[in-house]
Design a protein around this motif. Structure first.
Motif, PDB file in Angstrom:
ATOM      1  N   VAL A  37       0.847  -1.197   0.000  1.00 18.25           N
ATOM      2  CA  VAL A  37       0.000   0.000   0.000  1.00 18.25           C
ATOM      3  C   VAL A  37       0.880   1.243   0.000  1.00 18.25           C
ATOM      4  N   GLN A  64       2.343   5.018   0.634  1.00 15.78           N
ATOM      5  CA  GLN A  64       2.372   5.827   1.846  1.00 15.78           C
ATOM      6  C   GLN A  64       1.250   6.853   1.889  1.00 15.78           C
ATOM      7  N   CYS A 104      -1.676   4.918   3.501  1.00 17.32           N
ATOM      8  CA  CYS A 104      -1.557   4.304   4.825  1.00 17.32           C
ATOM      9  C   CYS A 104      -1.118   5.286   5.907  1.00 17.32           C
ATOM     10  N   GLN A 105      -0.697   6.500   5.558  1.00 15.38           N
ATOM     11  CA  GLN A 105      -0.232   7.431   6.575  1.00 15.38           C
ATOM     12  C   GLN A 105      -1.349   7.853   7.527  1.00 15.38           C
ATOM     13  N   ASN A 164      -3.918   5.851   8.549  1.00 16.34           N
ATOM     14  CA  ASN A 164      -4.267   4.744   9.450  1.00 16.34           C
ATOM     15  C   ASN A 164      -3.486   3.505   9.019  1.00 16.34           C
ATOM     16  N   GLU A 165      -2.241   3.444   9.425  1.00 14.14           N
ATOM     17  CA  GLU A 165      -1.350   2.371   8.974  1.00 14.14           C
ATOM     18  C   GLU A 165      -1.829   0.999   9.425  1.00 14.14           C
ATOM     19  N   TYR A 198      -3.937  -1.553   7.293  1.00 15.19           N
ATOM     20  CA  TYR A 198      -3.351  -2.297   6.179  1.00 15.19           C
ATOM     21  C   TYR A 198      -2.376  -3.396   6.617  1.00 15.19           C
ATOM     22  N   SER A 239     -11.366  -0.543   7.530  1.00 16.58           N
ATOM     23  CA  SER A 239     -10.215  -1.325   7.060  1.00 16.58           C
ATOM     24  C   SER A 239     -10.527  -2.026   5.747  1.00 16.58           C
ATOM     25  N   ARG A 282     -10.669   0.538   2.877  1.00 16.75           N
ATOM     26  CA  ARG A 282      -9.322   1.056   2.605  1.00 16.75           C
ATOM     27  C   ARG A 282      -8.518   0.078   1.749  1.00 16.75           C
ATOM     28  N   ASN A 283      -8.573  -1.198   2.090  1.00 19.16           N
ATOM     29  CA  ASN A 283      -7.793  -2.192   1.352  1.00 19.16           C
ATOM     30  C   ASN A 283      -8.366  -2.434  -0.046  1.00 19.16           C
ATOM     31  N   ALA A 289      -7.184   0.530  -2.098  1.00 18.54           N
ATOM     32  CA  ALA A 289      -5.758   0.436  -2.415  1.00 18.54           C
ATOM     33  C   ALA A 289      -5.523  -0.563  -3.551  1.00 18.54           C
TER      34      ALA A 289
END
Length: 413
Positions: free
Chosen positions: A88, A90, A93-94, A96-97, A100, A344, A347-348, A351
């Motif tokens: 993923v 940056q 993911c910055q 909410n790291e 991922y 989550s 987000r994935n 990505a």
């Protein structure tokens, strides 16, 4: 008057001088020790400097590789069409790291060997051992299969995997068999036992369920199918469901997955990994209209703005997430259930979609929802209309404020 030749006076003076001399001797000894320590420290520092200087000299004397040599040693890139497991970026993911990165179990080479994930390695190996003992399958057959597919497996990752052949084959086999056992045990309860450290602890299997859809925590789906099709195993699993059905059963508690098995009945649908499986469940069966050549910048109104303009909101009965319609002042939206895993998951999916697909269904959906729900009042209105079912503990609907679909330089519609 004090007499100089007074014996008591002499005695007192002598004792005092002796005490002062002893004190001075102690101080001198301490000073000597301090000087010795400083000398030793200086010697050590001088030695380290000399060693560093020698290292630098050796580095300068050692011939450096030319750019030409570096270019010649570059490994060939896999075909872009073969890559579908990515790290993923940056920019995503910055915010909410943890959304991922796996926190409990790694199912891929990208996070394999990290300290906080090592405790699960024994459990994964135990699952492989129990599968072999229960089915009578041969470890050598499985190792040979993974070895034969090594290059194909490596090419599925967008970055070079630095494990050697033995490490890579062992890791893929252990991870693949762990996944297969998790799918089987979740479907066939009689395969679970009291010593099962995963299924006997409900929150543990729930944590694993959360993590095996993460984009950075994937292995190619085809290797799971190949293991099921292996001659020595296919006879053993003929009474079990196909791997695609086991995957569906495992994830069907997700609203987007439930009832979507028919999407995989067509053999033309190639599932790349679990993230791709869930993403495939989202798009509508009917293909969207072709993209217009000219694009317009549109400002989407919020729910409150639409409501003030006279629009009505209604929960759609469709089970297709993207079946949003606006006719005669009525905006119908399929129900969206917000759980702890919702952020989550999306987000994935985003990505993966931004890396791999031209059609950005997930991006577009989240973009629309984010603009509709611009404030907490927008969310409250949709909750009242039962369009949103909020199961988040804080009831703040953070999902709508993360702006998942935005890019650094704007949204790609």
């Amino acid at each position: 008057m004090t007499l100089l030749n007074d014996p008591d006076h002499v005695k007192i003076k002598t004792e005092k001088d002796s005490w002062n001399f002893g004190k001075a001797s102690d101080q001198m000894l301490k000073n000597k020790e301090r000087i010795d320590i400083e000398k030793n420290e200086n010697y050590i520092e001088l030695g380290e400097r000399n060693q560093a200087k020698e290292t630098n000299i050796d580095a300068r004397l050692k011939p450096r590789k030319s750019l030409k040599a570096k270019l010649e040693e570059l490994p060939p890139l896999p075909r872009s069409s073969n890559c579908y497991i990515y790290r993923v970026p940056q920019r995503l993911c910055q915010e909410n790291e943890k959304a991922y990165a796996p926190q409990v179990v790694s199912i891929d080479p990208l996070h394999h060997g990290k300290q906080h994930l090592k405790s699960m390695e024994k459990e994964k190996q135990r699952y492989l051992k129990e599968f072999l003992e229960r089915t009578g399958a041969k470890l050598e057959d499985l190792l040979n299969l993974i070895t034969e597919k090594e290059q194909q497996l490596r090419s599925c990752y967008a970055e070079e995997i630095e494990f050697d052949r033995e490490e890579f084959v062992e890791m893929i086999l252990v991870d693949a068999m762990f996944i297969i056992e998790v799918l089987l045990r979740s479907q066939f309860r009689d395969l679970q036992n009291q010593e099962d450290h995963i299924f006997e602890k409900p929150f543990f299997i729930q944590d694993i369920w959360y993590e095996i859809w993460l984009l950075e925590n994937q292995i190619p789906f085809f290797i799971l199918q190949d293991i099921f099709n292996l001659e020595t195993i296919s006879e053993l699993v003929k009474n079990w469901k196909p791997i695609i059905e086991l995957t569906y059963e495992f994830f069907k508690s997700l609203e987007a997955v439930n009832g979507k098995l028919k999407k995989f009945e067509n053999n033309n649908v190639e599932v790349k990994h679990f993230t791709d499986f869930i993403r495939t469940c989202h798009p509508p069966l009917v293909k969207s209209a072709p993209r217009p050549k000219k694009r317009k910048v549109v400002t989407a109104p919020s729910v409150i703005q639409l409501n003030q303009a006279g629009a009505k909101f209604k929960k759609s009965e469709s089970n297709e997430s993207f079946d949003i319609t606006f006719t005669k002042g009525n905006l119908e939206i399929p129900q969206l259930k917000l759980h702890l895993e919702t952020e989550s998951l999306f987000r994935n999916l985003i990505a993966f979609e931004q890396h791999h697909y031209v059609d950005n269904y997930i991006n577009n959906y989240v973009f629309i929802i984010n603009h509709l729900c611009n404030t907490s009042k927008d969310v409250e209105l949709l909750v009242q209309e039962k369009i949103i079912e909020n199961w988040l503990p804080d009831k703040k609907c953070r999902f709508f404020r993360v702006q998942l679909a935005k890019r650094k330089k704007g949204f790609r519609a």
